[in-house]
Design an enzyme around this catalytic site. Structure first.
Site, short mmCIF file in Angstrom:
data_model
loop_
_atom_site.label_atom_id
_atom_site.label_comp_id
_atom_site.label_asym_id
_atom_site.label_seq_id
_atom_site.Cartn_x
_atom_site.Cartn_y
_atom_site.Cartn_z
N ASP A 10 0.89 -1.17 0.00
CA ASP A 10 0.00 0.00 0.00
C ASP A 10 0.92 1.22 0.00
O ASP A 10 0.96 1.97 0.96
CB ASP A 10 -0.95 -0.01 1.21
CG ASP A 10 -0.25 -0.04 2.56
OD1 ASP A 10 0.91 -0.51 2.63
OD2 ASP A 10 -0.84 0.43 3.54
N ASP A 14 7.44 3.53 4.11
CA ASP A 14 8.24 2.34 4.40
C ASP A 14 8.03 1.24 3.38
O ASP A 14 8.91 0.40 3.17
CB ASP A 14 8.00 1.83 5.84
CG ASP A 14 6.58 1.45 6.10
OD1 ASP A 14 5.65 2.12 5.59
OD2 ASP A 14 6.36 0.47 6.83
N ASP A 15 6.89 1.26 2.68
CA ASP A 15 6.72 0.34 1.54
C ASP A 15 7.75 0.68 0.46
O ASP A 15 8.32 -0.22 -0.19
CB ASP A 15 5.32 0.46 0.92
CG ASP A 15 4.20 0.27 1.92
OD1 ASP A 15 4.01 1.16 2.78
OD2 ASP A 15 3.50 -0.75 1.84
N HIS A 239 9.30 -0.41 8.88
CA HIS A 239 8.56 -1.66 9.12
C HIS A 239 8.64 -2.64 7.94
O HIS A 239 9.01 -3.80 8.08
CB HIS A 239 7.06 -1.36 9.33
CG HIS A 239 6.73 -0.43 10.42
ND1 HIS A 239 6.67 -0.80 11.74
CD2 HIS A 239 6.40 0.89 10.40
CE1 HIS A 239 6.31 0.23 12.49
NE2 HIS A 239 6.14 1.27 11.70
N ASP A 240 8.20 -2.14 6.77
CA ASP A 240 7.99 -3.06 5.64
C ASP A 240 9.30 -3.60 5.09
O ASP A 240 9.36 -4.75 4.62
CB ASP A 240 7.22 -2.33 4.53
CG ASP A 240 5.80 -1.98 4.97
OD1 ASP A 240 5.35 -2.52 5.99
OD2 ASP A 240 5.16 -1.16 4.28
C1 BDR Z 1 2.41 -0.71 8.65
O1 BDR Z 1 1.36 0.23 8.45
C2 BDR Z 1 1.70 1.15 7.42
O2 BDR Z 1 1.57 2.46 7.88
C3 BDR Z 1 3.13 0.87 7.05
O3 BDR Z 1 3.33 1.02 5.67
C4 BDR Z 1 3.37 -0.55 7.51
O4 BDR Z 1 3.05 -1.47 6.49
C5 BDR Z 1 3.02 -0.50 10.02
O5 BDR Z 1 2.08 -0.73 11.02
CA CA Z 2 2.75 -0.74 4.18
#
Ligand code: BDR
Ligand code: CA
Length: 314
Positions: A10, A14-15, A239-240
């Site tokens: 999405d 971080d993606d 995160h991702d």
């Molecule tokens: C996840 O939620 C989104 O905001 C980020 O892209 C990540 O995939 C972190 O909780």
């Molecule tokens: Ca994400």
């Protein structure tokens, strides 16, 4: 042999890091599929095309998917990722068009075409993966592995008190994923919140002239504005990219198997991934049992950050 991926995202900040990491570490990305989540699906689709172009993966097809969750209204997170999902840095400019087939259909088609070969990595809400499971009940037997950025097992949430965004955005889809007979790794906030980008790594990204680092530095400013008060330092959480790192190199971490379910009832705990962390709970027999997931026990963050910097040319 490069790891063969389908990356469901999405695309927010971080993606974007996750895509750049996959490209920089030599993954063979067969397709990116896009879901609602951080931003509406059409915005995430354009962002995904933009980041793939930057990463030198402009031949990777992008398939738009679910525009809303299965059983609740659409909610997006522009306060985290910016109105355009990429920090309002004015960089989401791809004019490339998405491929025709819808995300869930393409996930099933690729899995049937390459049985046992593909790792499915999902770093957004799980609607596309849930739909693919409904279309093809044998999907668990067709993929090599499943890695998800999602959940907050035993730690606070980020979308609600206990709910992590990717699970909270579509609890019914997440429950379909937990309930399937596959070896599924959830890389949750219990792991990712331990890994803010270190100050020295940020200095290297800022100083680099590589277009991937310039792009990253630009899109990260809004994201760091959000994280700075929580972390107590000017940084942010990738995160991702951590989930992609474990899909490409599982040896970067140790794991534990737990029984789990998703709260799908109404109320304040809706969208929570509940894992059985009791020390006296009997260990679940098989990772690929219905209702059993793997989570990370310990992860080598130093190696992760070294590879992230390499992938950004920093
Ligand atoms: C996840 O939620 C989104 O905001 C980020 O892209 C990540 O995939 C972190 O909780
Ligand atoms: Ca994400």
């Amino acid at each position: 042999m490069p790891t063969e991926l389908i990356l469901d995202c999405d695309t927010g900040v971080d993606d974007a890091l996750a895509i750049l990491y996959a490209a920089g570490q030599g993954a063979r990305v067969h397709a990116c599929t896009v879901t609602h989540g951080n931003v509406p699906v059409e915005v995430g689709t354009r962002n995904t095309l933009t980041v793939l172009d930057l990463a030198g993966l402009s031949t990777v097809p992008v398939h738009a998917g679910a525009s809303r969750p299965m059983a609740q209204p659409l909610q997006t997170s522009e306060h985290v990722h910016g109105r355009d999902g990429l920090g309002d840095a004015g960089v989401s400019t791809s004019s490339r068009q998405p491929a025709g087939d819808l995300a869930a259909v393409e996930i099933v088609r690729l899995a049937r075409e390459r049985p046992g070969k593909l790792t499915l990595v999902a770093v957004g809400p799980l609607t596309n993966i849930g739909l693919a499971l409904l279309l093809e009940p044998d999907l668990p037997a067709l993929v090599r592995g499943v890695v998800i950025m999602g959940g907050a097992v035993g730690v606070p949430g980020n979308a609600s008190q206990l709910g992590e965004a990717n699970v909270w955005h579509d609890p019914e889809a997440a429950q379909l994923v937990v309930d399937s007979r596959w070896d599924v790794l959830f890389v949750g906030l219990e792991t990712t919140m331990q890994a803010p980008i270190p100050p020295e790594a940020l200095r290297r990204i800022e100083a680099s002239t590589d277009p991937r680092a310039r792009f990253t530095w630009a899109i990260m400013q809004h994201y760091m504005d959000l994280y700075e008060p929580t972390l107590g330092l000017r940084s942010c959480i990738p995160h991702d990219a951590l989930a992609v790192a474990l899909a490409l190199d599982p040896d970067l971490a140790t794991y534990r198997c737990i029984e789990a379910y998703v709260e799908t009832g109404p109320g304040r705990t809706r969208g929570t991934l509940v894992g059985d962390l009791r020390p006296f709970a009997p260990p679940p027999a098989e990772p690929s049992t219905r209702g059993v997931i793997r989570i990370v026990d310990r992860m080598d963050f130093n190696t992760f950050f070294a590879r992230l910097l390499e992938s950004l040319g920093a």
